[in-house]
Design an enzyme around this catalytic site. Structure first.
Site, mmCIF file in Angstrom:
data_model
loop_
_atom_site.group_PDB
_atom_site.id
_atom_site.type_symbol
_atom_site.label_atom_id
_atom_site.label_comp_id
_atom_site.label_asym_id
_atom_site.label_seq_id
_atom_site.Cartn_x
_atom_site.Cartn_y
_atom_site.Cartn_z
ATOM 1 N N GLU A 118 29.699 -36.588 -16.376
ATOM 2 C CA GLU A 118 28.458 -35.813 -16.531
ATOM 3 C C GLU A 118 28.486 -35.062 -17.857
ATOM 4 O O GLU A 118 29.516 -34.516 -18.233
ATOM 5 C CB GLU A 118 28.379 -34.825 -15.348
ATOM 6 C CG GLU A 118 27.128 -33.991 -15.298
ATOM 7 C CD GLU A 118 27.087 -33.093 -14.048
ATOM 8 O OE1 GLU A 118 27.769 -33.403 -13.039
ATOM 9 O OE2 GLU A 118 26.401 -32.069 -14.100
ATOM 10 N N ASP A 124 26.144 -32.119 -19.736
ATOM 11 C CA ASP A 124 25.085 -31.180 -19.348
ATOM 12 C C ASP A 124 24.594 -30.251 -20.440
ATOM 13 O O ASP A 124 25.402 -29.570 -21.081
ATOM 14 C CB ASP A 124 25.611 -30.215 -18.265
ATOM 15 C CG ASP A 124 25.999 -30.903 -16.995
ATOM 16 O OD1 ASP A 124 25.258 -31.762 -16.547
ATOM 17 O OD2 ASP A 124 27.070 -30.538 -16.453
ATOM 18 N N GLU A 166 22.512 -26.917 -19.847
ATOM 19 C CA GLU A 166 22.037 -26.071 -18.750
ATOM 20 C C GLU A 166 21.538 -24.752 -19.342
ATOM 21 O O GLU A 166 22.304 -24.031 -19.984
ATOM 22 C CB GLU A 166 23.181 -25.793 -17.765
ATOM 23 C CG GLU A 166 23.680 -27.061 -17.092
ATOM 24 C CD GLU A 166 25.009 -26.915 -16.361
ATOM 25 O OE1 GLU A 166 25.185 -27.589 -15.339
ATOM 26 O OE2 GLU A 166 25.871 -26.128 -16.807
#
Ligand SMILES: *[C@@H]1O[C@H](CO)[C@@H](O)[C@H](O)[C@H]1NC(C)=O
Ligand SMILES: *[C@@H]1O[C@H](CO)[C@@H](O)[C@H](O)[C@H]1NC(C)=O
Ligand SMILES: *[C@@H]1O[C@H](CO)[C@@H](O)[C@H](O)[C@H]1NC(C)=O
Length: 286
Positions: free
Chosen positions: A111, A113, A115
């Site tokens: 993953e 990310d 955010e």
């Protein structure tokens, strides 16, 4: 599906020509959301704007929402333009990320990310994180140098077998090198491209609750082109622009910008604490 699925089978020059056509097309007419993406839950918290070349995701007390690419990729350059909710609250999390496909979760997910963590004050916090073979905990946080709620800015992820780079408006804010030769981990699985807005009060706000009097929280996305290699093709081919030699490391100008971001805006890095240094091989190069 179109051009990118096909180009991996053609020789480099043709690939280049098609890439240029892709770029022209992007400049000329924006791709619509539906060409590359779909909503995974809560259709009623999602609206198409500008004929589908822009979308808005909403979070209220009932739900947030999430979108996902139709295809999964093995390498690429993944750009997105994003305007964050103008009404802020701790606990509201807006995201743009790559994730190994949950449909075939092996329990060892990868993953990458972006955010955006809602705050009460004027500060705008961007957290990035990287999971490789299910090990995450690689958080890095910075204070953005602009107000991301006022206008669209671009947030992009480059992923090839040499490096992963997170960009904000073309400025590198994070580089993760492939250190598998010394035992480090590196994302290797097919990934989909995703975006979402959700209630992260249990996780992202130090115990503060979402202020629902400010709801709905609305995030706008546009720029739905994906310059990625659909999984199953030769995704490590150096004929693909994002895999070419000049994408294996930052160029001198990018390196300079990156150093400035680290010096001036990054205020938390997992490699800065002793546990991080011990646990993560890559930290010895930081
Ligand atoms: C993951 O699962 C989807 C369908 O659920 C399938 O189309 C795809 O090929 C699978 N990907 C991999 C990498 O196995
Ligand atoms: C993840 O790591 C385990 C060992 O910890 C290994 O057996 C497995 O092959 C790795 N998976 C991937 C996708 O690299
Ligand atoms: C990481 O780099 C090694 C060479 O050092 C290469 O063999 C490997 O395929 C790369 N890993 C990924 C997932 O791209």
């Amino acid at each position: 599906m179109g051009f990118l699925g096909i180009i991996t089978f053609f020789p480099p020059l043709l690939v280049l020509m098609i890439m240029i056509r892709v770029k022209n097309r992007v400049v000329g007419e924006e791709l619509t959301f539906d060409e590359n993406y779909f909503i995974t839950y809560s259709q009623d918290h999602f609206v198409r704007l500008q004929g589908g070349s822009e979308v808005q995701l909403s979070l209220d007390q009932a739900s947030g929402t999430c979108f996902k690419s139709k295809l999964e990729y093995g390498s690429g350059y993944f750009p997105m333009k994003l305007k964050l909710p103008s009404r802020a609250s701790p606990g509201v999390v807006t995201t743009f990320y790559l994730h190994s496909n949950l449909d075939n979760d092996t329990g060892a997910h990868d993953e990458l990310d972006f955010e955006f963590l809602g705050t009460e004050g004027p500060e705008h916090i961007l957290q990035t994180n990287i999971f490789a073979n299910d090990t995450g905990g690689r958080e890095q946080r910075l204070r953005l140098w602009f107000d991301p709620t006022l206008t669209f800015h671009s947030y992009s992820i480059l992923w090839n077998s040499h490096q992963i780079v997170f960009f904000v408006d073309e400025i590198p804010i994070r580089v993760f090198k492939n250190h598998t030769s010394i035992g480090g981990r590196y994302p290797s699985q097919a990934m989909v491209v995703m975006g979402s807005i959700w209630n992260g009060e249990a996780w992202a706000s130090g115990g503060k609750k979402v202020d629902w009097s400010q709801a709905p929280f609305q995030a706008n996305y546009k720029g739905f082109v994906i310059l990625g290699c659909p999984f199953g093709n030769r995704c490590d081919s150096e004929a693909l622009e994002w895999n070419s030699g000049r994408q294996w490391q930052l160029n001198p100008r990018q390196q300079e910008l990156y150093e400035d971001v680290k010096r001036t805006y990054v205020y938390y890095d997992y490699c800065s604490n002793p546990t991080g240094r011990e646990l993560y091989k890559e930290c010895q190069f930081e």
